[in-house]
Motif scaffolding. Structure first.
Motif, PDB file in Angstrom:
ATOM      1  N   GLN A  41       0.827  -1.203   0.000  1.00 45.79           N
ATOM      2  CA  GLN A  41       0.000   0.000   0.000  1.00 45.79           C
ATOM      3  C   GLN A  41       0.864   1.257   0.000  1.00 45.79           C
ATOM      4  O   GLN A  41       0.524   2.253  -0.645  1.00 45.79           O
ATOM      5  N   VAL A  75       1.747   1.930  -3.504  1.00 45.99           N
ATOM      6  CA  VAL A  75       0.607   2.505  -4.216  1.00 45.99           C
ATOM      7  C   VAL A  75       0.453   3.975  -3.832  1.00 45.99           C
ATOM      8  O   VAL A  75       0.253   4.837  -4.696  1.00 45.99           O
ATOM      9  N   GLU A 117       2.653   6.154  -5.636  1.00 47.43           N
ATOM     10  CA  GLU A 117       2.472   5.931  -7.066  1.00 47.43           C
ATOM     11  C   GLU A 117       3.644   5.220  -7.735  1.00 47.43           C
ATOM     12  O   GLU A 117       3.951   5.446  -8.905  1.00 47.43           O
ATOM     13  N   THR A 143       0.678   0.617  -9.252  1.00 49.65           N
ATOM     14  CA  THR A 143      -0.739   0.921  -9.474  1.00 49.65           C
ATOM     15  C   THR A 143      -1.593   0.007  -8.598  1.00 49.65           C
ATOM     16  O   THR A 143      -1.152  -1.091  -8.231  1.00 49.65           O
ATOM     17  N   PRO A 144      -2.799   0.434  -8.274  1.00 51.44           N
ATOM     18  CA  PRO A 144      -3.689  -0.448  -7.512  1.00 51.44           C
ATOM     19  C   PRO A 144      -3.938  -1.773  -8.239  1.00 51.44           C
ATOM     20  O   PRO A 144      -4.041  -2.826  -7.609  1.00 51.44           O
ATOM     21  N   GLU A 145      -3.989  -1.733  -9.557  1.00 51.93           N
ATOM     22  CA  GLU A 145      -4.206  -2.954 -10.331  1.00 51.93           C
ATOM     23  C   GLU A 145      -3.016  -3.907 -10.201  1.00 51.93           C
ATOM     24  O   GLU A 145      -3.202  -5.122 -10.052  1.00 51.93           O
ATOM     25  N   ARG A 146      -1.809  -3.369 -10.247  1.00 49.52           N
ATOM     26  CA  ARG A 146      -0.618  -4.221 -10.108  1.00 49.52           C
ATOM     27  C   ARG A 146      -0.544  -4.791  -8.700  1.00 49.52           C
ATOM     28  O   ARG A 146      -0.180  -5.952  -8.513  1.00 49.52           O
ATOM     29  N   LYS A 147      -0.908  -3.979  -7.703  1.00 53.20           N
ATOM     30  CA  LYS A 147      -0.946  -4.481  -6.329  1.00 53.20           C
ATOM     31  C   LYS A 147      -1.912  -5.658  -6.238  1.00 53.20           C
ATOM     32  O   LYS A 147      -1.589  -6.687  -5.633  1.00 53.20           O
ATOM     33  N   ALA A 148      -3.079  -5.519  -6.837  1.00 49.83           N
ATOM     34  CA  ALA A 148      -4.067  -6.606  -6.810  1.00 49.83           C
ATOM     35  C   ALA A 148      -3.516  -7.861  -7.479  1.00 49.83           C
ATOM     36  O   ALA A 148      -3.737  -8.975  -6.990  1.00 49.83           O
ATOM     37  N   ASP A 149      -2.779  -7.705  -8.568  1.00 47.32           N
ATOM     38  CA  ASP A 149      -2.161  -8.853  -9.240  1.00 47.32           C
ATOM     39  C   ASP A 149      -1.147  -9.535  -8.326  1.00 47.32           C
ATOM     40  O   ASP A 149      -1.081 -10.764  -8.257  1.00 47.32           O
TER      41      ASP A 149
END
Length: 61
Positions: free
Chosen positions: A35, A38, A41, A44-50
């Motif tokens: 976090q 993120v 910056e 990205t939030p999407e890469r974190k989710a991956d």
């Protein structure tokens, strides 16, 4: 690397990451570190989710 030096939370997480023998999402510091990346910056939030999804236990077929 320069970005890690400007943010204490990111620098601390980076140092722990480099010193770690292994990383698990079950460790609450992992979520905090992701976090922090993120928030500044660097991730990205999407890469974190991956990354989080990849760290979850895989179901046995």
């Amino acid at each position: 690397m320069q970005a890690t030096m400007g943010n204490a939370a990111v620098k601390l997480w980076y140092d722990r990451l480099i010193a770690a023998t292994f990383i698990t999402y079950e460790d609450p510091r992992t979520e905090g570190g992701l976090q922090a990346l993120v928030d500044v910056e660097l991730l990205t939030p999407e890469r974190k989710a991956d990354i989080v999804a990849a760290m979850q236990p895989q179901a046995l077929a």
